[in-house]
Scaffold this active site. Sequence first.
Site, short mmCIF file in Angstrom:
data_model
loop_
_atom_site.label_atom_id
_atom_site.label_comp_id
_atom_site.label_asym_id
_atom_site.label_seq_id
_atom_site.Cartn_x
_atom_site.Cartn_y
_atom_site.Cartn_z
N SER A 69 -27.08 23.29 8.66
CA SER A 69 -27.17 22.60 7.38
C SER A 69 -28.59 22.72 6.81
O SER A 69 -28.77 23.00 5.62
CB SER A 69 -26.80 21.13 7.56
OG SER A 69 -26.83 20.45 6.33
N SER A 89 -23.70 18.53 1.55
CA SER A 89 -24.26 17.29 2.05
C SER A 89 -24.89 17.60 3.40
O SER A 89 -24.28 18.25 4.25
CB SER A 89 -23.18 16.22 2.18
OG SER A 89 -23.79 14.95 2.34
N GLU A 90 -26.13 17.16 3.59
CA GLU A 90 -26.92 17.65 4.72
C GLU A 90 -26.42 17.19 6.08
O GLU A 90 -26.86 17.71 7.11
CB GLU A 90 -28.40 17.30 4.53
CG GLU A 90 -28.73 15.82 4.55
CD GLU A 90 -28.72 15.21 3.16
OE1 GLU A 90 -28.04 15.73 2.27
OE2 GLU A 90 -29.41 14.17 2.98
N ASN A 91 -25.48 16.24 6.10
CA ASN A 91 -24.91 15.88 7.39
C ASN A 91 -23.90 16.90 7.90
O ASN A 91 -23.43 16.78 9.03
CB ASN A 91 -24.26 14.49 7.32
CG ASN A 91 -23.13 14.42 6.33
OD1 ASN A 91 -23.27 14.88 5.21
ND2 ASN A 91 -22.02 13.84 6.73
#
Lengths: 217, 217, 232, 232
Positions: free
Chosen positions: A87, A45-47
């Site tokens: 990320s 998840s890019e967070n």
Amino acid sequence: MLDKIGIAKRLAKELKDGYYVNLGIGIPTLVANYVPKSIAVEFQSENGVLGMGPFPFEGDEDADVINAGKQTITTLPGASFFDSALSFSMIRGKHVNLTILGAMEVSENGDIANWKIPGKMVKGMGGAMDLVASAENIIVAMMHTNKAGDSKLLKNCLLPLTGVGCVKKIVTNLAVLEVTRLGFKLLERAPGVSVEDIKKVTEGTLIIDGEIPEMSF
Amino acid sequence: MLDKIGIAKRLAKELKDGYYVNLGIGIPTLVANYVPKSIAVEFQSENGVLGMGPFPFEGDEDADVINAGKQTITTLPGASFFDSALSFSMIRGKHVNLTILGAMEVSENGDIANWKIPGKMVKGMGGAMDLVASAENIIVAMMHTNKAGDSKLLKNCLLPLTGVGCVKKIVTNLAVLEVTRLGFKLLERAPGVSVEDIKKVTEGTLIIDGEIPEMSF
Amino acid sequence: MNKKVENVAKAMIDLKNGDTLMLGGFGLCGIPENAISELVRLGVKDLTCISNNAGVDDFGLGLLLHKKQIKKMISSYVGENDEFERQMLSGELDVELIPQGTLAERCRAAQAGFPVIFTPAGYGTEVAEGKETREFDGKMNVMEYAFKADFAFVKAWKGDEAGNLIFKGTARNFNPNMCGAAKITVAEVEELVPLGTLDPNQIHIPGIFIQRIFQGKNYEKRIEQRTVRSRS
Amino acid sequence: MNKKVENVAKAMIDLKNGDTLMLGGFGLCGIPENAISELVRLGVKDLTCISNNAGVDDFGLGLLLHKKQIKKMISSYVGENDEFERQMLSGELDVELIPQGTLAERCRAAQAGFPVIFTPAGYGTEVAEGKETREFDGKMNVMEYAFKADFAFVKAWKGDEAGNLIFKGTARNFNPNMCGAAKITVAEVEELVPLGTLDPNQIHIPGIFIQRIFQGKNYEKRIEQRTVRSRS
């Protein structure tokens, strides 16, 4: 015709053992529920988390552990947390093997529009532009038509683009299609859907090569 | 005239409270031994450590804890380890407040040559080019002349450059000089050294403005 | 090397109207709650805020929007905020939307002393309009500049007086990338621990990137989307 | 996600003559000792090695130089090696010297998918010769390309089968920046721990950047400059 869960189940067949996968908000998120038991995949998840697990049990929510949809999540053994720059290094550097995201429109050359409708409130592109600009394996999950019944598979996107020539495959409620140089190549029909049904709601060039099998799950 | 320890002691007076300092190999390394007790400084080594302490006690050496000179070191409370990219982010991003390094030649416009002698084995620039290209406060520590007795403070560097127009101050065995638009401005004489002595061994433009005080420690 | 300040007010004593601020956080996760509260209290105006999101109506940057303290937002996603929408559509608020990875890297470029980056993100879209584009290895890229900011406000889990920081979970996000990316970086921490407590090998951001640090208080840590499964 | 391979031989089964390799380490600190030994044993030739240093005569990359397996070195500092000097002066060995920060960032660019960087390091020197230079904000910069490599060999302290890594002390150096910067990244670790043992919050490099990992053995960890003070 597939419902959202059906689309998610069909998408899950695109997962391969060892894949790192980024799932967009909406239908793509559901894919995590249907990973074949025989393979190992990890969700990014890019967070800033790799190795996402299921939602926490009630009462176990941690405000400091969320996904890109701002939902509380858990992590699995082998998970890691990292900063936003690292990320997107994973994404831009092509270390994420598969990206599944939603779209408002896809054009027959693989352009995608999914972030802005002129005149309406713009929420922003989030990480979608980075994902579509760099991922080598992008699958769009969406309904074949919009609420007005118009095709979302177009010759050219009408909405502002998110990325150009990047979509490789599309899974809709009606069909699975591959983006080729010549247009949308029909690969599979949803159960109970005919080639004619798909033709009617595909504005972009549709390539029908031989018998089109019905999806199997 | 100063010896190496004298140069290091004079350099230590350039340290200010709160400074992060990168010390080059040779004389600059000695500066760490003479930090005034009244101030707090932290030493950064570009191989990936901030908050270096003294050498370890015999038997306490750790092969995994070294400085940029490949010497075994210790760390002080508040120290941190980091990777090479982040280390040079500190340097390139101007977070390191003072860089002290040696030189073979310095020109009156602040160019520095300290990495290569044509025809001789080249060891490489290591981190010196990054340091001199970005640091805002660069002090060169060196002998005023080379082994042949020739001035190392020149109109123009003869050796291949490490950086251009970057040196701000020079501390030699004879003098402290500032690099100005007009040339080397003499700030201080070493004990027992006359302005005439310094003139004789300074090939670049030397600016003598009024009485030149003798260094105090 | 003591960067400790007594409280949030001391940490932003020289902040002024018109400043450009970076604020860490993703959604409401890992946002500098104390700094935001103080900005509201100070009532500083005409701020440019660089932050991935803009909070919600009554929390996070939404509090500043509500008091019309923000002139311009630079974000990647601003979807959860009605007041934001109203100000944006009325033209009161200037909004620059950029890809999330570009946002992170423009912070990192400022931290690391790089003037620009070239990224494929946004090429062929309106994000690239008016920007230099360039092909490398057969792929088009957009040139994006390092941010310039007056203050960066970051929130960490643990920190020490030297400014060393450790973040927790996904509350890390943009916070480390913003440290040292502004003239002054202010870190607020849940726990300010004695010097020497943090393992030098496990520090996420060394203190060199931090100018001021203080022990924060009253963290609400609001959850935006509480998603759970039942225990049965 | 099991990246574990039995041993170093399995980890480099598809390595071939002429490959470009990245090797972590600063001096002899944090070098992939097992990978280097295996390269010597394999006798692969015409290698291009990207490594900050070139080892010493009888350790580290010096072992490969001794067997003339290296065609080209890309380093920032190569000073401690007589055989290196001989081969370089005789023209047997091609050497490209670049600034240390540029070396680190060209690795990082490859890892992060950036085609180029612009750095002030080396401007006005022979390092910039033949390279594009450009002014930003009144300061000149040199354009440097991301590295392209076939293998990256890194050495970590602890790791798990998912490829997650933790480094120790200054043995970290270039290792994290090389992870994922080549087609295949091979990590050797002093201790391969069971999955779930490493704290997700304290992992230096997530496993996504690693293709193969193995438990190394017989680490010598030679010290280049043993400097101590007496206890008295």
